[in-house]
Design an enzyme around this catalytic site. Structure first.
Site, PDB file in Angstrom:
ATOM      1  N   THR A   1      -4.377  -7.088  12.448  1.00 53.35           N
ATOM      2  CA  THR A   1      -5.481  -6.514  11.679  1.00 53.35           C
ATOM      3  C   THR A   1      -6.592  -6.057  12.624  1.00 53.35           C
ATOM      4  OG1 THR A   1      -4.938  -8.027   9.895  1.00 53.35           O
ATOM      5  CG2 THR A   1      -7.104  -7.007   9.785  1.00 53.35           C
TER       6      THR A   1
ATOM      7  N   GLU B   1       8.985   0.578   3.548  1.00 52.36           N
ATOM      8  CA  GLU B   1       9.106  -0.317   4.705  1.00 52.36           C
ATOM      9  C   GLU B   1       8.544  -1.683   4.334  1.00 52.36           C
ATOM     10  OE1 GLU B   1       8.683   0.874   8.988  1.00 52.36           O
ATOM     11  OE2 GLU B   1       6.791  -0.210   8.773  1.00 52.36           O
TER      12      GLU B   1
ATOM     13  N   ARG C   1       2.705  13.500  14.792  1.00 52.15           N
ATOM     14  CA  ARG C   1       3.099  12.732  15.983  1.00 52.15           C
ATOM     15  C   ARG C   1       4.614  12.790  16.198  1.00 52.15           C
ATOM     16  NH1 ARG C   1       0.822   8.020  14.494  1.00 52.15           N
ATOM     17  NH2 ARG C   1       2.734   6.823  14.230  1.00 52.15           N
TER      18      ARG C   1
ATOM     19  N   ARG D   1       0.840  -1.198   0.000  1.00 57.13           N
ATOM     20  CA  ARG D   1       0.000   0.000   0.000  1.00 57.13           C
ATOM     21  C   ARG D   1       0.876   1.249   0.000  1.00 57.13           C
ATOM     22  NH1 ARG D   1       2.109   2.188   3.726  1.00 57.13           N
ATOM     23  NH2 ARG D   1       1.772   2.157   5.979  1.00 57.13           N
TER      24      ARG D   1
ATOM     25  N   ASP E   1       7.563   4.164   6.034  1.00 55.76           N
ATOM     26  CA  ASP E   1       6.375   3.362   5.710  1.00 55.76           C
ATOM     27  C   ASP E   1       5.394   4.101   4.790  1.00 55.76           C
ATOM     28  OD1 ASP E   1       5.477   5.064   7.831  1.00 55.76           O
ATOM     29  OD2 ASP E   1       3.835   3.667   8.243  1.00 55.76           O
TER      30      ASP E   1
ATOM     31  N   SER F   1      -3.118   9.421   7.110  1.00 49.86           N
ATOM     32  CA  SER F   1      -2.249   8.661   8.002  1.00 49.86           C
ATOM     33  C   SER F   1      -0.831   9.243   7.998  1.00 49.86           C
ATOM     34  CB  SER F   1      -2.253   7.194   7.576  1.00 49.86           C
ATOM     35  OG  SER F   1      -1.439   6.434   8.404  1.00 49.86           O
TER      36      SER F   1
ATOM     37  N   HIS G   1      -5.294  -3.077  14.844  1.00 46.70           N
ATOM     38  CA  HIS G   1      -5.178  -1.842  14.058  1.00 46.70           C
ATOM     39  C   HIS G   1      -6.481  -1.035  14.081  1.00 46.70           C
ATOM     40  CE1 HIS G   1      -4.440   0.503  10.260  1.00 46.70           C
ATOM     41  NE2 HIS G   1      -3.255   0.590  10.836  1.00 46.70           N
TER      42      HIS G   1
ATOM     43  N   LYS H   1       1.100  10.911  11.220  1.00 48.75           N
ATOM     44  CA  LYS H   1       2.400  10.417  11.698  1.00 48.75           C
ATOM     45  C   LYS H   1       3.424  11.550  11.737  1.00 48.75           C
ATOM     46  CE  LYS H   1       5.723   6.682  11.280  1.00 48.75           C
ATOM     47  NZ  LYS H   1       6.007   5.346  10.757  1.00 48.75           N
TER      48      LYS H   1
ATOM     49  N   LYS I   1       0.853   4.862   1.807  1.00 47.89           N
ATOM     50  CA  LYS I   1       0.197   5.374   3.030  1.00 47.89           C
ATOM     51  C   LYS I   1      -0.810   6.453   2.665  1.00 47.89           C
ATOM     52  CE  LYS I   1       1.800   6.492   7.721  1.00 47.89           C
ATOM     53  NZ  LYS I   1       1.559   5.194   8.339  1.00 47.89           N
TER      54      LYS I   1
HETATM   55  P1  0O2 Z   1      -1.415   2.804   7.858  1.00 48.13           P
HETATM   56  O1  0O2 Z   1      -1.041   3.996   7.138  1.00 48.13           O
HETATM   57  O2  0O2 Z   1      -2.715   2.894   8.601  1.00 48.13           O
HETATM   58  O3  0O2 Z   1      -1.212   1.551   7.100  1.00 48.13           O
HETATM   59  P2  0O2 Z   1       8.510   1.758  12.419  1.00 48.13           P
HETATM   60  O4  0O2 Z   1       9.548   2.836  12.677  1.00 48.13           O
HETATM   61  O5  0O2 Z   1       7.567   2.126  11.296  1.00 48.13           O
HETATM   62  O6  0O2 Z   1       9.069   0.387  12.286  1.00 48.13           O
HETATM   63  P3  0O2 Z   1       6.909   2.809  14.354  1.00 48.13           P
HETATM   64  O7  0O2 Z   1       7.380   4.163  13.965  1.00 48.13           O
HETATM   65  O8  0O2 Z   1       6.725   2.468  15.805  1.00 48.13           O
HETATM   66  O9  0O2 Z   1       7.772   1.685  13.730  1.00 48.13           O
HETATM   67  O10 0O2 Z   1       5.685   2.451  13.577  1.00 48.13           O
HETATM   68  P4  0O2 Z   1       4.362   3.192  13.372  1.00 48.13           P
HETATM   69  O11 0O2 Z   1       4.537   4.453  12.655  1.00 48.13           O
HETATM   70  O12 0O2 Z   1       3.622   3.182  14.663  1.00 48.13           O
HETATM   71  O13 0O2 Z   1       3.730   2.130  12.400  1.00 48.13           O
HETATM   72  C1  0O2 Z   1       4.196   1.842  11.114  1.00 48.13           C
HETATM   73  C2  0O2 Z   1       3.357   0.686  10.618  1.00 48.13           C
HETATM   74  O14 0O2 Z   1       3.737  -0.520  11.315  1.00 48.13           O
HETATM   75  C3  0O2 Z   1       1.884   0.819  10.911  1.00 48.13           C
HETATM   76  O15 0O2 Z   1       1.247   1.456   9.894  1.00 48.13           O
HETATM   77  C4  0O2 Z   1       1.411  -0.586  11.043  1.00 48.13           C
HETATM   78  O16 0O2 Z   1       1.239  -1.152   9.763  1.00 48.13           O
HETATM   79  C5  0O2 Z   1       2.583  -1.246  11.682  1.00 48.13           C
HETATM   80  N1  0O2 Z   1       2.506  -1.185  13.143  1.00 48.13           N
HETATM   81  C6  0O2 Z   1       3.436  -0.651  13.952  1.00 48.13           C
HETATM   82  N2  0O2 Z   1       3.075  -0.779  15.221  1.00 48.13           N
HETATM   83  C7  0O2 Z   1       1.895  -1.421  15.230  1.00 48.13           C
HETATM   84  C8  0O2 Z   1       1.034  -1.875  16.275  1.00 48.13           C
HETATM   85  O17 0O2 Z   1       1.275  -1.687  17.469  1.00 48.13           O
HETATM   86  N3  0O2 Z   1      -0.110  -2.506  15.888  1.00 48.13           N
HETATM   87  C9  0O2 Z   1      -0.409  -2.734  14.589  1.00 48.13           C
HETATM   88  N4  0O2 Z   1      -1.550  -3.370  14.317  1.00 48.13           N
HETATM   89  N5  0O2 Z   1       0.386  -2.321  13.578  1.00 48.13           N
HETATM   90  C10 0O2 Z   1       1.525  -1.680  13.899  1.00 48.13           C
HETATM   91  P5  0O2 Z   1       0.090   2.493  10.246  1.00 48.13           P
HETATM   92  O18 0O2 Z   1       0.635   3.744  10.824  1.00 48.13           O
HETATM   93  O19 0O2 Z   1      -0.930   1.804  11.034  1.00 48.13           O
HETATM   94  O20 0O2 Z   1      -0.302   2.845   8.847  1.00 48.13           O
END
Ligand code: 0O2
Length: 215
Positions: free
Chosen positions: A153, A140, A60, A47, A76, A53, A156, A57, A49
């Site tokens: 899933t 990513e 944040r 996908r 990502d 979203s 999320h 980020k 982003k």
């Molecule tokens: P979208 O846009 O909704 O698909 P990273 O540096 O990316 O390795 P970081 O910064 O802690 O780690 O990650 P971030 O920004 O929280 O998350 C990046 C993506 O990793 C997320 O996309 C999720 O796909 C996955 N992810 C990371 N942490 C979690 C978590 O705790 N639970 C779940 N379910 N997924 C997670 P987004 O932001 O959801 O993007």
């Protein structure tokens, strides 16, 4: 805001990076078709982003909220997810990807060895594309087991809910499920190893999976 409005003239190159990552994952799937009983990769998704979203980020993380920051700060922004059968497969795919000439791996976040406090377990490769029209773009690659993908899933969904009734209880239950899934993933790996590789009953090397044999 639409993808076209936010990413503008960069969008075609981003899509081309996304397609290239999917093609690379397909190559692994083909290379791994060596008569194994269970395929190491179950499916791949990708996908770009969503603008909302990406902006959330950026906010944040304290970066400027614009396209340029999204493309230079967020890995990502372009995502490939590879969903595997077993934990060992996750690390084997990762090792194979690390040797690919099409991108440079800048950082690896191993949330399997070091899970997030909520129980999230996944291996994240932050890469920079080296070749073609999307050269320089960041992406990513997330690699995880099917069991934790199922969990992630559902978990999320919490991100997109404003007010959640019984939130503390739900998060506690999700954490409990994540821990159980980790334990099941380890047992499934052990059973697969026993079936496929056999097992010497007089082995005394202190393998952490020994406990399974005593159940
Ligand atoms: P979208 O846009 O909704 O698909 P990273 O540096 O990316 O390795 P970081 O910064 O802690 O780690 O990650 P971030 O920004 O929280 O998350 C990046 C993506 O990793 C997320 O996309 C999720 O796909 C996955 N992810 C990371 N942490 C979690 C978590 O705790 N639970 C779940 N379910 N997924 C997670 P987004 O932001 O959801 O993007």
């Amino acid at each position: 805001m639409t993808f076209e409005e936010f990413y503008a003239e960069q969008l075609p190159a981003m899509k081309s990076a996304e397609e290239m990552l999917l093609r690379i994952a397909d190559q692994y799937v083909l290379a791994a078709e060596d008569g194994r009983m269970i395929q190491p990769v179950i499916y791949c998704t990708s996908r770009i982003k969503s603008p909302d979203s990406a902006l959330q980020k950026l906010e944040r993380c304290g970066w400027e909220k614009n396209r340029s920051a999204a493309l230079t700060e967020l890995y990502d922004i372009i995502g490939l997810r590879i969903v595997c059968s077993f934990i060992d497969d996750v690390y084997q795919v990762s090792d194979w990807l690390k040797a690919r000439p099409e991108f440079e791996v800048d950082e690896i976040k191993d949330y399997i060895a070091f899970p997030k406090p909520n129980g999230y377990r996944s291996l994240h490769l932050k890469v920079r594309i080296r070749e073609g029209p999307s050269s320089g773009f960041r992406a990513e690659i997330q690699i995880r087991t099917i069991a934790i993908d199922f969990w992630a899933t559902l978990e999320h969904q919490l991100k997109y809910k404003q007010e959640i009734e019984h939130e503390t209880l739900i998060r506690k239950e999700l954490k409990r499920c994540a821990d159980e899934i980790a334990s099941v993933d380890l047992s499934m790996q052990t059973i697969r190893d026993l079936i496929c590789d056999g097992w010497s009953m007089d082995r005394k090397d202190g393998n952490p999976r020994d406990s399974l044999l005593r159940v």
